[in-house]
Scaffold this motif. Sequence first.
Motif, PDB file in Angstrom:
ATOM      1  N   UNK A   1       0.582  13.515 -11.857  1.00 22.63           N
ATOM      2  CA  UNK A   1       1.730  12.986 -11.014  1.00 22.63           C
ATOM      3  C   UNK A   1       3.003  13.189 -11.889  1.00 22.63           C
ATOM      4  N   UNK A   2       4.216  12.962 -11.183  1.00 19.43           N
ATOM      5  CA  UNK A   2       5.467  13.094 -11.702  1.00 19.43           C
ATOM      6  C   UNK A   2       6.541  12.717 -10.815  1.00 19.43           C
ATOM      7  N   UNK A   3       7.821  12.286 -11.358  1.00 25.35           N
ATOM      8  CA  UNK A   3       8.628  11.809 -10.448  1.00 25.35           C
ATOM      9  C   UNK A   3       8.456  10.605  -9.801  1.00 25.35           C
ATOM     10  N   UNK A   4       8.750  10.557  -8.476  1.00 29.08           N
ATOM     11  CA  UNK A   4       8.759   9.237  -7.518  1.00 29.08           C
ATOM     12  C   UNK A   4       7.398   8.871  -7.702  1.00 29.08           C
ATOM     13  N   UNK A   5       6.409   9.873  -7.624  1.00 30.73           N
ATOM     14  CA  UNK A   5       5.206   9.354  -7.467  1.00 30.73           C
ATOM     15  C   UNK A   5       4.522   8.659  -8.696  1.00 30.73           C
ATOM     16  N   UNK A   6       4.916   9.244 -10.073  1.00 28.96           N
ATOM     17  CA  UNK A   6       4.562   8.777 -11.220  1.00 28.96           C
ATOM     18  C   UNK A   6       5.341   7.186 -11.174  1.00 28.96           C
ATOM     19  N   UNK A   7       6.306   7.017 -10.838  1.00 25.68           N
ATOM     20  CA  UNK A   7       6.939   5.497 -10.845  1.00 25.68           C
ATOM     21  C   UNK A   7       6.175   4.749  -9.889  1.00 25.68           C
ATOM     22  N   UNK A   8       5.906   4.943  -8.631  1.00 28.70           N
ATOM     23  CA  UNK A   8       5.102   4.444  -7.512  1.00 28.70           C
ATOM     24  C   UNK A   8       3.760   4.091  -8.210  1.00 28.70           C
ATOM     25  N   UNK A   9       3.161   4.691  -8.759  1.00 29.22           N
ATOM     26  CA  UNK A   9       1.881   4.581  -9.357  1.00 29.22           C
ATOM     27  C   UNK A   9       1.996   3.689 -10.612  1.00 29.22           C
ATOM     28  N   UNK A  10       2.715   3.800 -11.514  1.00 27.07           N
ATOM     29  CA  UNK A  10       2.800   2.876 -12.553  1.00 27.07           C
ATOM     30  C   UNK A  10       3.028   1.451 -12.229  1.00 27.07           C
TER      31      UNK A  10
END
Length: 154
Positions: A84-93
Amino acid sequence: MTAIKHLDHRSVTRDDAILFAQIVNDACAPTLKECLAAVAQWFGTHHDFGMIQPGDVADIVKRNRPAARLTRNEIDTALINAGLEGDELWLASREIPTLVNQGVPFTQAIARMATKWRGHELEVPERKPRKHIGRHFAGRMNRMNLHDVLGETS
């Protein structure tokens, strides 16, 4: 509050108990088991002030939760390794601590979030076109002539 009342011998009204519970619930939304464990832990240590406060209960509950041992860096590193990276990283975290506190093992929580959020991006909100105000809007009065407002008079 009943357990606290019996341990520190304070006199409490029903309204006091409701307020105490509301403060604790707003701070960390604990279960009854977590609250009782926090009260037992607090009374098991020495304190200069002999009465437990709602903030004390909330702090102990948060500290005892499994996600409290995870750092933001550990979560982000695991999610980056999952692709994951970017927005998807932020959403998942943002969801990992909740899953871990619900009893889901950390590796499974990472896998679930990687599957759920892979390929998702936050979209920039669509900009709405400006509305034409019209030439007789009161905000444009300083740029109008009197005959524009009154029209042709005979």
